[in-house]
Design a protein around this motif. Structure first.
Motif, PDB file in Angstrom:
ATOM      1  N   ILE A   1       2.262   3.050  18.947  1.00  0.00           N
ATOM      2  CA  ILE A   1       1.493   4.253  19.252  1.00  0.00           C
ATOM      3  C   ILE A   1       2.249   5.078  20.289  1.00  0.00           C
ATOM      4  CG2 ILE A   1      -0.658   5.142  20.212  1.00  0.00           C
ATOM      5  CD1 ILE A   1      -2.021   2.562  19.215  1.00  0.00           C
ATOM      6  N   ASP A   2       2.580   6.303  19.912  1.00  0.00           N
ATOM      7  CA  ASP A   2       3.161   7.275  20.850  1.00  0.00           C
ATOM      8  C   ASP A   2       2.010   8.204  21.237  1.00  0.00           C
ATOM      9  OD1 ASP A   2       4.921   8.779  22.371  1.00  0.00           O
ATOM     10  OD2 ASP A   2       5.577   9.985  20.671  1.00  0.00           O
ATOM     11  N   TYR A   3       1.282   7.784  22.274  1.00  0.00           N
ATOM     12  CA  TYR A   3       0.055   8.462  22.684  1.00  0.00           C
ATOM     13  C   TYR A   3       0.384   9.722  23.471  1.00  0.00           C
ATOM     14  CZ  TYR A   3      -4.660   8.958  24.632  1.00  0.00           C
ATOM     15  OH  TYR A   3      -5.906   9.419  24.976  1.00  0.00           O
ATOM     16  N   GLY A   4      -0.260  10.809  23.099  1.00  0.00           N
ATOM     17  CA  GLY A   4      -0.050  12.064  23.800  1.00  0.00           C
ATOM     18  C   GLY A   4      -1.366  12.766  24.069  1.00  0.00           C
ATOM     19  N   GLN A   5      -1.312  13.787  24.874  1.00  0.00           N
ATOM     20  CA  GLN A   5      -2.515  14.515  25.255  1.00  0.00           C
ATOM     21  C   GLN A   5      -3.161  15.203  24.054  1.00  0.00           C
ATOM     22  OE1 GLN A   5      -1.805  17.138  28.533  1.00  0.00           O
ATOM     23  NE2 GLN A   5      -3.969  17.332  29.006  1.00  0.00           N
ATOM     24  N   LYS A   6      -2.360  15.765  23.149  1.00  0.00           N
ATOM     25  CA  LYS A   6      -2.885  16.482  21.983  1.00  0.00           C
ATOM     26  C   LYS A   6      -2.745  15.700  20.691  1.00  0.00           C
ATOM     27  CE  LYS A   6      -1.830  21.003  23.934  1.00  0.00           C
ATOM     28  NZ  LYS A   6      -1.073  22.236  23.774  1.00  0.00           N
ATOM     29  N   ARG A   7      -1.582  15.053  20.514  1.00  0.00           N
ATOM     30  CA  ARG A   7      -1.288  14.343  19.276  1.00  0.00           C
ATOM     31  C   ARG A   7      -0.839  12.924  19.588  1.00  0.00           C
ATOM     32  NH1 ARG A   7       1.194  18.755  19.615  1.00  0.00           N
ATOM     33  NH2 ARG A   7       3.097  17.677  20.209  1.00  0.00           N
ATOM     34  N   THR A   8      -1.063  12.033  18.633  1.00  0.00           N
ATOM     35  CA  THR A   8      -0.633  10.649  18.761  1.00  0.00           C
ATOM     36  C   THR A   8       0.128  10.261  17.503  1.00  0.00           C
ATOM     37  OG1 THR A   8      -2.464  10.078  20.230  1.00  0.00           O
ATOM     38  CG2 THR A   8      -1.434   8.275  19.021  1.00  0.00           C
ATOM     39  N   GLY A   9       1.390   9.893  17.701  1.00  0.00           N
ATOM     40  CA  GLY A   9       2.222   9.433  16.592  1.00  0.00           C
ATOM     41  C   GLY A   9       2.036   7.945  16.389  1.00  0.00           C
ATOM     42  N   ILE A  10       2.002   7.537  15.129  1.00  0.00           N
ATOM     43  CA  ILE A  10       1.774   6.127  14.806  1.00  0.00           C
ATOM     44  C   ILE A  10       2.811   5.672  13.787  1.00  0.00           C
ATOM     45  CG2 ILE A  10       0.133   4.457  13.854  1.00  0.00           C
ATOM     46  CD1 ILE A  10      -2.103   6.277  14.901  1.00  0.00           C
ATOM     47  N   ALA A  11       3.366   4.493  14.050  1.00  0.00           N
ATOM     48  CA  ALA A  11       4.315   3.861  13.131  1.00  0.00           C
ATOM     49  C   ALA A  11       3.867   2.420  12.920  1.00  0.00           C
ATOM     50  CB  ALA A  11       5.726   3.905  13.707  1.00  0.00           C
ATOM     51  N   VAL A  12       4.325   1.823  11.829  1.00  0.00           N
ATOM     52  CA  VAL A  12       3.896   0.473  11.500  1.00  0.00           C
ATOM     53  C   VAL A  12       5.040  -0.266  10.804  1.00  0.00           C
ATOM     54  CG1 VAL A  12       2.924   1.090   9.239  1.00  0.00           C
ATOM     55  CG2 VAL A  12       1.952  -0.831  10.515  1.00  0.00           C
ATOM     56  N   THR A  13       5.015  -1.587  10.929  1.00  0.00           N
ATOM     57  CA  THR A  13       5.996  -2.396  10.222  1.00  0.00           C
ATOM     58  C   THR A  13       5.462  -2.784   8.854  1.00  0.00           C
ATOM     59  OG1 THR A  13       5.140  -4.528  10.999  1.00  0.00           O
ATOM     60  CG2 THR A  13       6.839  -3.456  12.360  1.00  0.00           C
ATOM     61  N   ASP A  14       6.357  -3.296   8.041  1.00  0.00           N
ATOM     62  CA  ASP A  14       5.939  -3.961   6.809  1.00  0.00           C
ATOM     63  C   ASP A  14       5.334  -5.307   7.210  1.00  0.00           C
ATOM     64  OD1 ASP A  14       8.624  -5.989   5.932  1.00  0.00           O
ATOM     65  OD2 ASP A  14       8.694  -4.627   7.641  1.00  0.00           O
ATOM     66  N   GLU A  15       4.790  -6.037   6.256  1.00  0.00           N
ATOM     67  CA  GLU A  15       4.122  -7.297   6.568  1.00  0.00           C
ATOM     68  C   GLU A  15       5.076  -8.369   7.075  1.00  0.00           C
ATOM     69  OE1 GLU A  15       1.994  -8.016   2.949  1.00  0.00           O
ATOM     70  OE2 GLU A  15       0.281  -6.837   3.626  1.00  0.00           O
ATOM     71  N   LEU A  16       6.373  -8.251   6.755  1.00  0.00           N
ATOM     72  CA  LEU A  16       7.357  -9.213   7.233  1.00  0.00           C
ATOM     73  C   LEU A  16       7.938  -8.827   8.597  1.00  0.00           C
ATOM     74  CD1 LEU A  16       9.240  -9.942   3.892  1.00  0.00           C
ATOM     75  CD2 LEU A  16       7.474 -11.331   5.010  1.00  0.00           C
ATOM     76  N   GLN A  17       7.499  -7.707   9.126  1.00  0.00           N
ATOM     77  CA  GLN A  17       7.938  -7.199  10.432  1.00  0.00           C
ATOM     78  C   GLN A  17       9.449  -6.987  10.479  1.00  0.00           C
ATOM     79  OE1 GLN A  17       6.391  -9.740  13.546  1.00  0.00           O
ATOM     80  NE2 GLN A  17       4.279  -9.377  12.927  1.00  0.00           N
ATOM     81  N   ILE A  18       9.975  -6.385   9.413  1.00  0.00           N
ATOM     82  CA  ILE A  18      11.408  -6.123   9.334  1.00  0.00           C
ATOM     83  C   ILE A  18      11.712  -4.634   9.495  1.00  0.00           C
ATOM     84  CG2 ILE A  18      13.437  -6.225   7.828  1.00  0.00           C
ATOM     85  CD1 ILE A  18      12.141  -8.741   6.558  1.00  0.00           C
ATOM     86  N   ILE A  19      10.913  -3.798   8.863  1.00  0.00           N
ATOM     87  CA  ILE A  19      11.187  -2.364   8.817  1.00  0.00           C
ATOM     88  C   ILE A  19      10.054  -1.586   9.471  1.00  0.00           C
ATOM     89  CG2 ILE A  19      11.542  -0.376   7.303  1.00  0.00           C
ATOM     90  CD1 ILE A  19      12.635  -2.403   5.223  1.00  0.00           C
TER      91      ILE A  19
END
Length: 138
Positions: free
Chosen positions: A7-25
């Motif tokens: 989570i890239d938490y910000g005052q106006k917007r929050t960016g979210i990224a996630v891994t694959d289930e194997l936690q590789i990418i």
């Protein structure tokens, strides 16, 4: 294996990224208005198995907390209260915005596309997550 979310938490917007289930990418998931972050996360966690969440820890070059540190710290505490079963890891987010912007240039995005701050936040979260995965593998 469960996913890791960043989570890239910000005052106006929050960016979210996630891994694959194997936690590789690490992959960008979305950017949302910050006021909707907990509703979004509740829905996402009900559909996906997430064991760990990375929350950026904004620092200045001298290692001191940045101006947004108090706001993000409050978010991290609120997150832990709402989702106590999910491990929270604070990670240094210095340079992620600059790296994200350079990534946009390197990938051939034109000037108008590079002005998309929502995309910048999502890429920043992805860089933060990929860096964590790389360090974890070493």
């Amino acid at each position: 294996m469960a996913r890791i979310l960043a989570i890239d938490y910000g005052q106006k917007r929050t960016g979210i990224a996630v891994t694959d289930e194997l936690q590789i990418i690490a992959s960008g998931l979305t950017t949302i208005p910050t006021e909707t972050v907990f509703d979004f996360l509740k829905t996402y966690f009900s559909k996906e198995n997430v064991s760990k969440v990375l929350i950026g820890d904004p620092m200045q070059m001298n290692g001191q907390p940045s101006q947004s540190a108090d706001m993000i710290h409050a978010f991290a505490i609120q997150f832990q209260n709402q989702f106590p079963a999910i491990q929270v890891v604070r990670v240094d987010e210095r340079f992620t915005s600059k790296l994200a912007f350079q990534s946009m240039i390197d990938n051939g995005l034109n000037k108008k596309q590079r002005q998309n701050k929502a995309l910048l936040d999502e890429i920043s979260a992805t860089i933060m997550l990929q860096d964590y995965l790389t360090r974890k593998m070493i």
